[in-house]
Design a protein around this motif. Structure first.
Motif, mmCIF file in Angstrom:
data_model
loop_
_atom_site.group_PDB
_atom_site.id
_atom_site.type_symbol
_atom_site.label_atom_id
_atom_site.label_comp_id
_atom_site.label_asym_id
_atom_site.label_seq_id
_atom_site.Cartn_x
_atom_site.Cartn_y
_atom_site.Cartn_z
ATOM 1 N N LEU A 28 51.964 27.395 48.295
ATOM 2 C CA LEU A 28 50.689 27.948 47.881
ATOM 3 C C LEU A 28 50.151 27.164 46.689
ATOM 4 C CD1 LEU A 28 51.230 31.811 48.077
ATOM 5 C CD2 LEU A 28 49.773 30.427 49.550
ATOM 6 N N ALA A 29 48.988 26.569 46.850
ATOM 7 C CA ALA A 29 48.308 25.963 45.717
ATOM 8 C C ALA A 29 47.556 27.092 45.011
ATOM 9 C CB ALA A 29 47.361 24.867 46.182
ATOM 10 N N GLU A 30 46.444 27.484 45.568
ATOM 11 C CA GLU A 30 45.773 28.690 45.082
ATOM 12 C C GLU A 30 45.952 29.833 46.077
ATOM 13 O OE1 GLU A 30 41.445 30.431 43.719
ATOM 14 O OE2 GLU A 30 41.565 28.521 44.754
ATOM 15 N N PHE A 31 45.829 29.520 47.345
ATOM 16 C CA PHE A 31 45.982 30.515 48.396
ATOM 17 C C PHE A 31 46.256 29.784 49.701
ATOM 18 C CE2 PHE A 31 41.520 29.379 48.331
ATOM 19 C CZ PHE A 31 41.239 29.142 49.668
ATOM 20 N N GLU A 269 53.571 38.446 45.962
ATOM 21 C CA GLU A 269 52.459 37.875 46.716
ATOM 22 C C GLU A 269 51.503 38.966 47.196
ATOM 23 O OE1 GLU A 269 53.869 35.169 49.700
ATOM 24 O OE2 GLU A 269 55.367 34.304 48.353
ATOM 25 N N LEU A 270 50.236 38.610 47.238
ATOM 26 C CA LEU A 270 49.169 39.539 47.581
ATOM 27 C C LEU A 270 48.411 39.020 48.792
ATOM 28 C CD1 LEU A 270 47.604 42.098 46.372
ATOM 29 C CD2 LEU A 270 46.060 40.414 45.336
ATOM 30 N N LEU A 271 48.143 39.894 49.744
ATOM 31 C CA LEU A 271 47.278 39.572 50.876
ATOM 32 C C LEU A 271 45.883 40.091 50.585
ATOM 33 C CD1 LEU A 271 49.631 40.607 53.819
ATOM 34 C CD2 LEU A 271 49.212 38.306 52.967
ATOM 35 N N ARG A 288 46.725 34.670 51.718
ATOM 36 C CA ARG A 288 47.875 34.998 50.875
ATOM 37 C C ARG A 288 47.751 34.243 49.554
ATOM 38 N NH1 ARG A 288 53.339 36.605 51.643
ATOM 39 N NH2 ARG A 288 52.814 37.000 53.823
ATOM 40 N N MET A 289 48.016 34.933 48.456
ATOM 41 C CA MET A 289 47.960 34.324 47.140
ATOM 42 C C MET A 289 49.061 34.928 46.274
ATOM 43 S SD MET A 289 44.713 36.375 45.449
ATOM 44 C CE MET A 289 45.149 35.885 43.766
ATOM 45 N N LYS A 290 49.320 34.320 45.132
ATOM 46 C CA LYS A 290 50.238 34.911 44.182
ATOM 47 C C LYS A 290 49.597 36.160 43.584
ATOM 48 C CE LYS A 290 52.624 30.641 42.956
ATOM 49 N NZ LYS A 290 52.981 29.694 41.860
#
Length: 301
Positions: A28-31, A269-271, A288-290
């Motif tokens: 994951l870079a940003e998402f 992680e957050l969807l 998906r993102m942190k």
């Protein structure tokens, strides 16, 4: 009832990852987009939830072909590190079924529906998840959380003792507001407004972070036809304060970004649902993102 069919374009972003894999976070870079061509498709895919064992993902779609009718719930399973075999859930009705959320123990799947037999408008329901992957009988969550208005986006707490949801039927600060109800041994009851976040606008589609020390939620001037943006607020011990836009490049004031959900299998992680310019599969996609950094205190749940 909320309509999520008017879509606005996002902004240019750098993103990696075309499908969920056990190593997705490392890339994951940003998402990254979730399940390109399986979960995220040319249709509108909204608010995904992943089972605690990480083996299945359930989400809602407003217009994906092959469903039962109205808005439907879909499921894919993890095979060889990728989401595969997308199928509509057998619990779908001819009405709208949407906003799925697994409980943290994997025993229940929560959602909303305007199927016959409810208390009015969109009601909150849950269904038992069997060990073989099937489902039990659908249960209305009752008058402790359901009323004559529209109730959306049920989100159980990690211990199952509280339920976060949105409603426009119980008064409050404005249009849809966020509420929390507690499990009394037989039902969710004693609903109260979530402190600090409700305004004259619509607040809905929310998820707790780190057991409620922070909250991420959706805000819109009018959820029927206006842009939607994700916000994060930290608990100061009594209320959620200083709500600020979630740091995500396509989460702008002019875009449609909504449906946050923590991955129970990977709680860091957050969807989210939105529309990036790249990668992009359709109208609204699952990304998906942190998860945001939590700096808040206990005391708001």
């Amino acid at each position: 009832m909320r309509r999520r069919s008017t879509l606005l374009a996002g902004t240019v972003v750098l993103a990696t990852g075309l499908a969920h894999t056990p190593f997705a976070a490392a890339y994951l870079a940003e998402f990254g987009i979730e399940g390109m061509g399986v979960v995220s498709t040319p249709a509108s895919e909204v608010r995904a939830s992943i089972s605690p064992d990480g083996k299945r993902i359930v989400w809602g779609s407003t217009d994906r072909a092959g469903g039962t009718g109205g808005w439907d719930l879909w499921q894919a399973t993890l095979k060889q590190g990728r989401w595969q075999d997308a199928q509509p859930l057998p619990i779908n009705s001819r009405a709208n079924d949407f906003d799925p959320a697994f409980s943290a123990d994997g025993r229940w799947l929560y959602f909303f529906s305007n199927r016959e037999g409810g208390l009015g408008g969109d009601d909150l329901y849950r269904v038992a998840v069997r060990g073989d992957g099937g489902f039990g009988a659908v249960e209305n969550l009752g008058p402790g959380v359901n009323g004559e208005g529209d109730e959306w986006a049920p989100a159980p707490s990690p211990d199952g003792a509280a339920l976060l949801f949105a409603s426009d039927g119980f008064g409050g600060a404005g249009r849809h507001d966020l509420f929390v109800a507690r499990w009394d041994g037989g039902a969710f009851s004693g609903r109260k407004p979530v402190p600090g976040v409700n305004t004259r606008n619509d607040e809905f589609d929310a998820a707790w972070l780190d057991g409620g020390k922070a909250i991420v939620f959706t805000r819109s001037a009018n959820s029927d036809d206006q842009p939607m943006q994700l916000f994060v607020a930290q608990c100061d011990g009594k209320r959620y304060a200083d709500a600020a836009p979630l740091k995500l490049s396509f989460n702008t004031a002019e875009a449609w970004t909504l449906g946050p959900a923590i991955d129970w299998n990977k709680p860091g992680e957050l969807l989210v649902t939105g529309q990036a310019k790249a990668p992009k599969a359709g109208k609204l996609d699952i990304y998906r993102m942190k998860a945001p950094v939590v700096t808040g205190k206990p005391g708001c749940v």
